[in-house]
Scaffold this motif. Sequence first.
Motif, PDB file in Angstrom:
ATOM      1  N   ASN A  10       7.288  -8.844  -6.575  1.00 42.24           N
ATOM      2  CA  ASN A  10       6.928  -7.764  -5.670  1.00 42.24           C
ATOM      3  C   ASN A  10       6.994  -8.437  -4.349  1.00 42.24           C
ATOM      4  OD1 ASN A  10       6.868  -5.923  -7.749  1.00 42.24           O
ATOM      5  ND2 ASN A  10       4.723  -5.348  -7.185  1.00 42.24           N
ATOM      6  N   GLN A  11       7.464  -7.933  -3.372  1.00 46.36           N
ATOM      7  CA  GLN A  11       7.421  -8.308  -2.163  1.00 46.36           C
ATOM      8  C   GLN A  11       6.797  -7.435  -0.977  1.00 46.36           C
ATOM      9  OE1 GLN A  11      11.462  -9.558  -0.891  1.00 46.36           O
ATOM     10  NE2 GLN A  11      11.529 -10.874  -2.644  1.00 46.36           N
ATOM     11  N   ASN A  35       6.474   2.115   3.023  1.00 51.93           N
ATOM     12  CA  ASN A  35       6.987   0.919   2.838  1.00 51.93           C
ATOM     13  C   ASN A  35       5.721  -0.240   2.245  1.00 51.93           C
ATOM     14  OD1 ASN A  35       9.439   1.554   3.967  1.00 51.93           O
ATOM     15  ND2 ASN A  35       8.467   1.451   6.089  1.00 51.93           N
ATOM     16  N   ALA A  36       4.778   0.278   1.765  1.00 46.59           N
ATOM     17  CA  ALA A  36       3.784  -0.628   0.923  1.00 46.59           C
ATOM     18  C   ALA A  36       3.962   0.001  -0.685  1.00 46.59           C
ATOM     19  CB  ALA A  36       2.726  -0.714   1.581  1.00 46.59           C
ATOM     20  N   GLY A  37       3.578  -0.861  -1.398  1.00 48.66           N
ATOM     21  CA  GLY A  37       2.875  -0.488  -2.839  1.00 48.66           C
ATOM     22  C   GLY A  37       4.495  -0.399  -3.671  1.00 48.66           C
ATOM     23  N   MET A  38       5.430  -0.727  -3.294  1.00 51.19           N
ATOM     24  CA  MET A  38       6.440  -0.734  -3.929  1.00 51.19           C
ATOM     25  C   MET A  38       6.550  -1.675  -4.874  1.00 51.19           C
ATOM     26  SD  MET A  38       9.197   0.118  -0.830  1.00 51.19           S
ATOM     27  CE  MET A  38       8.708  -0.911   0.284  1.00 51.19           C
ATOM     28  N   GLY A  39       7.467  -1.655  -5.847  1.00 47.31           N
ATOM     29  CA  GLY A  39       7.343  -2.603  -7.054  1.00 47.31           C
ATOM     30  C   GLY A  39       6.541  -2.233  -8.388  1.00 47.31           C
TER      31      GLY A  39
END
Length: 83
Positions: A10-11, A35-39
């Motif tokens: 996760n990046q 653009n946050a919380g991805m993955g």
Amino acid sequence: MDKLKHKSDNQSVAPTATDVTLNGNTQTVLSAEANAGMGTWLDVYAGTDGNNENVSLYVPAGNLAGDYNSSITWTLEDSPSAE
């Protein structure tokens, strides 16, 4: 208190976890800015299997003894915040 866990690849910036009290009202469990919380993120509640002191059931006085059960409905949204 819960803890967020993630996969090592996760990046993105972590989502925000919220304490939840199951009471029949809609509540946010995890939220993230654009653009946050991805993955893959896991909201893990501390405790041991079969004996988790951080999860409890409160049955008010005057209720009959017996087995109680309920359902939790998860609704996932990809939407802007109402705030």
